[in-house]
Design an enzyme around this catalytic site. Sequence first.
Site, PDB file in Angstrom:
ATOM      1  N   GLU A  79      15.601   9.495  16.039  1.00  0.00           N
ATOM      2  CA  GLU A  79      16.135   9.693  17.541  1.00  0.00           C
ATOM      3  C   GLU A  79      16.611  11.199  17.677  1.00  0.00           C
ATOM      4  O   GLU A  79      17.339  11.460  16.275  1.00  0.00           O
ATOM      5  CB  GLU A  79      17.645   8.121  17.180  1.00  0.00           C
ATOM      6  CG  GLU A  79      18.136   8.733  19.374  1.00  0.00           C
ATOM      7  CD  GLU A  79      18.969   7.428  18.770  1.00  0.00           C
ATOM      8  OE1 GLU A  79      18.341   6.341  18.738  1.00  0.00           O
ATOM      9  OE2 GLU A  79      19.870   7.695  19.510  1.00  0.00           O
ATOM     10  N   ARG A 105      20.520  -0.482  15.805  1.00  0.00           N
ATOM     11  CA  ARG A 105      19.874   0.853  15.081  1.00  0.00           C
ATOM     12  C   ARG A 105      18.398   1.007  15.227  1.00  0.00           C
ATOM     13  O   ARG A 105      18.065   0.592  14.955  1.00  0.00           O
ATOM     14  CB  ARG A 105      20.705   1.621  13.784  1.00  0.00           C
ATOM     15  CG  ARG A 105      21.950   1.934  13.743  1.00  0.00           C
ATOM     16  CD  ARG A 105      22.062   3.275  14.953  1.00  0.00           C
ATOM     17  NE  ARG A 105      23.450   3.638  14.580  1.00  0.00           N
ATOM     18  CZ  ARG A 105      24.626   3.540  15.172  1.00  0.00           C
ATOM     19  NH1 ARG A 105      23.984   2.994  16.754  1.00  0.00           N
ATOM     20  NH2 ARG A 105      25.806   3.239  15.318  1.00  0.00           N
ATOM     21  N   HIS A 152      19.767   5.315  24.539  1.00  0.00           N
ATOM     22  CA  HIS A 152      21.030   4.520  23.449  1.00  0.00           C
ATOM     23  C   HIS A 152      22.396   4.623  24.498  1.00  0.00           C
ATOM     24  O   HIS A 152      23.324   5.243  23.930  1.00  0.00           O
ATOM     25  CB  HIS A 152      21.463   6.115  22.763  1.00  0.00           C
ATOM     26  CG  HIS A 152      22.388   5.326  21.451  1.00  0.00           C
ATOM     27  ND1 HIS A 152      21.711   5.436  20.043  1.00  0.00           N
ATOM     28  CD2 HIS A 152      22.989   4.447  21.448  1.00  0.00           C
ATOM     29  CE1 HIS A 152      22.692   5.471  18.747  1.00  0.00           C
ATOM     30  NE2 HIS A 152      23.632   4.362  19.716  1.00  0.00           N
TER      31      HIS A 152
HETATM   32  C1  DGY Z   1      27.718   2.958  18.125  1.00  0.00           C
HETATM   33  O1  DGY Z   1      28.729   3.031  18.789  1.00  0.00           O
HETATM   34  O2  DGY Z   1      27.794   3.204  17.177  1.00  0.00           O
HETATM   35  C2  DGY Z   1      26.653   3.145  19.205  1.00  0.00           C
HETATM   36  O3  DGY Z   1      25.613   3.383  19.190  1.00  0.00           O
HETATM   37  C3  DGY Z   1      27.120   4.862  20.388  1.00  0.00           C
HETATM   38  O4  DGY Z   1      28.599   3.962  20.880  1.00  0.00           O
END
Ligand code: DGY
Length: 356
Positions: free
Chosen positions: A279, A250, A297
């Site tokens: 983001e 993240r 992402h």
């Molecule tokens: C998640 O699943 O948390 C990712 O960031 C997107 O697939």
Amino acid sequence: MLRGMPRRIAPSPRILVTIPLSAPSLRRLAAAGPVRDLSPRGGRPPLARLPEGARASVEAILCTITDRIDGALLDSFPALRVVSSFGVGLDHVDLPAATARRILVCHTPGVLTEATADLAFGLCLDAARRITEGDRLVRAGRFHGWRPDFMLGAEVSGACLGIVGFGRIGRALARRARGFGMKVIYASRSPAPREVERALGARRLGLGALLRRADIVSLHVPLRPDTHHLIDARALARMKPTAILVNTSRGPVVDEPALVRALRAGRIAGAGLDVYEREPRLARGLARLDNVVLAPHLGSATVSTRAAMGRLAVKNLLCVLAGRRPPNPANPEPIGSPPKKNRAPGGARRSGLRRG
Ligand code: DGY
């Protein structure tokens, strides 16, 4: 509507969906009750746009990581029983608020492990070997022929990979690194079982030691209060000047302006990022740097993985509506299991990772 035609009243929805799902998935949901498909018509979170009257009957929401699910939103759905999130990360959901309202939250771990580890390893290779930077250069007509000293990068084979967070995805990355003859070290709140360490040839270190030793540092921790800015200016200063940072977890795990400063000053050699602190916005100056690879992402973005995530999110939701235990509850308390261990006051779990 034509005059004289009977007016069709849409049934009150039992299930809300905020993302595009396959036709078979939508049909499976529809068998459990009326579905309202809010899937993207614009940038704003669609849940917040639903008129109050249409919320009263909703028992289940299938959402994703860009929908903010907080106490106020949960309160606006009086009949809500389950939030099934398409994705593994849960930083968009206020889990204690859901638990306090006896609403079950589910997510989709497991099915996106390999795709995300593939992307993380791709970013390691790309940033180290300057592939995207080279691509820009070739397209710009600045490739004037092979030279022995041209665009030299870092060797990935045999390098030391530091994995921060050693859950499913971190371990899947370690498996890939083994194939490249890399030395694997990891930092995590608890040690992996001995047999896992042995099979992966992985050694656990404190975060500070990992940052000092690794040639490539790859982040695989969830975003929680204790992992916010885990990689800040101080942590970056501990890394080798030749090191590369990869983030597919993240964005806010990294202090992005501090990273821009470190990359610009050559305090670390490069970075490969798939996620961003604010983001989809980027920290000022990030996009102008040549020593960073920027992906939008894409961690779980393969056709088969996204289909598997959809199936699992639907299954989680339908299990709860049918009164059965879903495969992937994130807060099992509302269905009677003991509260999760390691939860710090206020609902935040402790990572056990001491900061760099
Ligand atoms: C998640 O699943 O948390 C990712 O960031 C997107 O697939």
